[in-house]
Motif scaffolding. Structure first.
Motif, mmCIF file in Angstrom:
data_model
loop_
_atom_site.group_PDB
_atom_site.id
_atom_site.type_symbol
_atom_site.label_atom_id
_atom_site.label_comp_id
_atom_site.label_asym_id
_atom_site.label_seq_id
_atom_site.Cartn_x
_atom_site.Cartn_y
_atom_site.Cartn_z
ATOM 1 N N PHE A 1 50.521 42.604 -2.794
ATOM 2 C CA PHE A 1 51.478 43.061 -3.784
ATOM 3 C C PHE A 1 52.316 44.160 -3.030
ATOM 4 N N ASN A 2 51.702 45.007 -2.323
ATOM 5 C CA ASN A 2 52.129 46.121 -1.512
ATOM 6 C C ASN A 2 53.158 45.971 -0.633
ATOM 7 N N ARG A 3 52.888 44.799 -0.013
ATOM 8 C CA ARG A 3 53.891 44.292 1.032
ATOM 9 C C ARG A 3 55.060 43.621 0.571
ATOM 10 N N PHE A 4 54.867 42.763 -0.725
ATOM 11 C CA PHE A 4 55.772 42.369 -1.602
ATOM 12 C C PHE A 4 56.901 43.691 -2.074
ATOM 13 N N TYR A 5 56.134 44.582 -2.561
ATOM 14 C CA TYR A 5 56.725 45.466 -3.251
ATOM 15 C C TYR A 5 57.690 46.614 -2.224
ATOM 16 N N ASN A 6 57.132 46.565 -0.726
ATOM 17 C CA ASN A 6 57.658 47.534 0.019
ATOM 18 C C ASN A 6 58.891 46.712 0.614
ATOM 19 N N LYS A 7 58.991 45.436 0.794
ATOM 20 C CA LYS A 7 59.670 44.507 1.243
ATOM 21 C C LYS A 7 61.054 44.582 0.434
ATOM 22 N N VAL A 8 60.709 44.540 -0.845
ATOM 23 C CA VAL A 8 61.744 44.616 -2.035
ATOM 24 C C VAL A 8 62.468 45.927 -2.019
ATOM 25 N N ARG A 9 61.979 47.015 -1.640
ATOM 26 C CA ARG A 9 62.520 48.561 -1.698
ATOM 27 C C ARG A 9 63.429 48.560 -0.474
ATOM 28 N N LEU A 10 62.977 47.778 0.736
ATOM 29 C CA LEU A 10 63.760 48.204 2.162
ATOM 30 C C LEU A 10 64.900 47.189 1.839
ATOM 31 N N ASN A 11 66.009 47.969 2.232
ATOM 32 C CA ASN A 11 67.246 47.333 2.368
ATOM 33 C C ASN A 11 67.555 46.989 3.842
ATOM 34 N N ASN A 12 67.248 47.587 4.905
ATOM 35 C CA ASN A 12 67.427 47.467 6.447
ATOM 36 C C ASN A 12 66.189 46.422 6.830
ATOM 37 N N LYS A 13 66.233 45.335 7.010
ATOM 38 C CA LYS A 13 65.067 44.464 7.380
ATOM 39 C C LYS A 13 65.159 44.150 8.940
ATOM 40 N N LYS A 14 66.378 44.471 9.713
ATOM 41 C CA LYS A 14 66.657 44.274 10.927
ATOM 42 C C LYS A 14 66.651 45.550 12.045
ATOM 43 N N PHE A 15 65.456 45.922 12.475
ATOM 44 C CA PHE A 15 65.432 47.008 13.334
ATOM 45 C C PHE A 15 64.238 46.672 14.248
ATOM 46 N N THR A 16 64.387 47.561 15.369
ATOM 47 C CA THR A 16 63.540 47.381 16.401
ATOM 48 C C THR A 16 62.705 48.858 16.799
ATOM 49 N N ILE A 17 61.385 48.823 16.671
ATOM 50 C CA ILE A 17 60.634 50.123 16.739
ATOM 51 C C ILE A 17 59.979 50.000 18.123
ATOM 52 N N ILE A 18 60.375 51.051 18.988
ATOM 53 C CA ILE A 18 59.859 51.321 20.419
ATOM 54 C C ILE A 18 58.658 52.204 20.230
ATOM 55 N N SER A 19 57.405 51.535 20.274
ATOM 56 C CA SER A 19 56.375 52.622 19.942
ATOM 57 C C SER A 19 55.512 52.869 21.020
ATOM 58 N N ASN A 20 54.654 54.139 21.326
ATOM 59 C CA ASN A 20 53.905 54.084 22.547
ATOM 60 C C ASN A 20 52.327 53.757 22.053
ATOM 61 N N ASN A 21 52.102 53.075 20.829
ATOM 62 C CA ASN A 21 51.127 52.732 20.467
ATOM 63 C C ASN A 21 50.975 51.775 19.251
ATOM 64 N N CYS A 22 49.848 51.131 18.544
ATOM 65 C CA CYS A 22 50.123 50.065 17.676
ATOM 66 C C CYS A 22 50.895 50.215 16.346
ATOM 67 N N TRP A 23 51.486 51.644 16.258
ATOM 68 C CA TRP A 23 52.106 51.986 15.051
ATOM 69 C C TRP A 23 53.401 51.000 14.452
ATOM 70 N N GLY A 24 54.074 50.443 15.452
ATOM 71 C CA GLY A 24 55.062 49.746 15.011
ATOM 72 C C GLY A 24 54.802 48.257 14.536
ATOM 73 N N GLY A 25 53.734 47.693 15.292
ATOM 74 C CA GLY A 25 53.366 46.259 14.815
ATOM 75 C C GLY A 25 52.854 46.553 13.335
ATOM 76 N N LEU A 26 51.988 47.748 13.130
ATOM 77 C CA LEU A 26 51.215 47.830 11.822
ATOM 78 C C LEU A 26 52.433 48.015 10.736
ATOM 79 N N ILE A 27 53.487 48.865 11.091
ATOM 80 C CA ILE A 27 54.543 49.015 9.991
ATOM 81 C C ILE A 27 55.173 47.960 9.865
ATOM 82 N N TYR A 28 55.615 46.834 10.528
ATOM 83 C CA TYR A 28 56.377 45.415 10.543
ATOM 84 C C TYR A 28 55.381 44.946 9.502
ATOM 85 N N ASN A 29 54.170 44.715 9.808
ATOM 86 C CA ASN A 29 53.161 43.958 8.999
ATOM 87 C C ASN A 29 52.974 44.644 7.606
ATOM 88 N N LYS A 30 52.860 45.819 7.332
ATOM 89 C CA LYS A 30 52.916 46.565 6.001
ATOM 90 C C LYS A 30 54.141 46.003 5.160
#
Length: 216
Positions: A18-47
């Motif tokens: 549900f949280n993943r669906f809700y966050n995706k609905v709120r998000l207008n910008n879905k095409k972006f690239t995160i260059i992260s020094n650790n796993c944060w970027g992947g976890l954000i895409y996942n959420k």
């Protein structure tokens, strides 16, 4: 499995979905690239329920090498991965001591920097996913994200601010004396840097990532 555990697991699973669906609905910008020094970027895409659009997913990059990467993304992302024995890494002792175990995941050089594929089981898997996600990058919406996890040296904070990118986020510990709109203080980083652990839930607590992404 006891019925109570089954019900608890089901509720947790539904809540995550549900949280993943809700966050995706709120998000207008879905095409972006995160260059992260650790796993944060992947976890954000996942959420957010999005496909991974960055080659650095599931990777760890030490500060000096991370900043070299971000200072010249085009150069480094044009290089081929060269896998090495972890013992050959200049950071081998540091990484082994931090995680208190032998390095059992792929390590590669990208020209003169090192990429630690901490969530990959084999060189083939790491190479295949790195190359696939390189092709998904959105060069017009790159977000540089750095966390102050390896060193409290404020020279790295200054180097972050000097990076030639419009969209930057730095999560820093409370002791940081440098302030900027792109610098976000995360009080829990002090504890995480002593004990280890995932910073993602704490960064989300103090920083509205969806609002930020929608503003790009």
């Amino acid at each position: 499995m006891p019925l109570s555990d089954f019900i608890s697991d089901s509720i947790t699973s539904l809540s995550i979905r549900f949280n993943r669906f809700y966050n995706k609905v709120r998000l207008n910008n879905k095409k972006f690239t995160i260059i992260s020094n650790n796993c944060w970027g992947g976890l954000i895409y996942n959420k957010l329920g999005l496909e991974y659009q960055s080659p650095t997913i599931g990777c760890g990059i030490m500060d000096e090498h991370y900043f070299k990467l971000c200072e010249n993304l085009n150069h480094y992302f044009a290089q081929k991965l060269e896998f090495i024995d972890p013992h050959q890494s200049i950071y081998y002792d540091i990484r082994r001591k931090r995680y208190k175990k032998e390095i059992d995941y792929p390590v590669a050089r990208l020209d003169d920097i090192e990429i630690w594929f901490t969530h990959y089981k084999s060189k083939n898997e790491a190479k295949e996913k790195w190359e696939r996600r390189l092709k998904r990058m959105n060069p017009n919406k790159i977000i540089i994200k750095w966390s102050q996890r390896n060193s409290m040296d404020e020279a790295f904070v200054k180097r972050f601010l000097a990076l030639p990118h419009a969209n930057k986020i730095a999560f820093v510990a409370p002791g940081c004396k440098i302030s900027d709109k792109s610098i976000i203080v995360i009080p829990e980083l002090e504890m995480l840097n002593r004990q280890g652990g995932d910073e993602t839930p704490y960064t989300i607590k103090h920083f509205d990532i969806i609002k930020y992404l929608n503003s790009l």
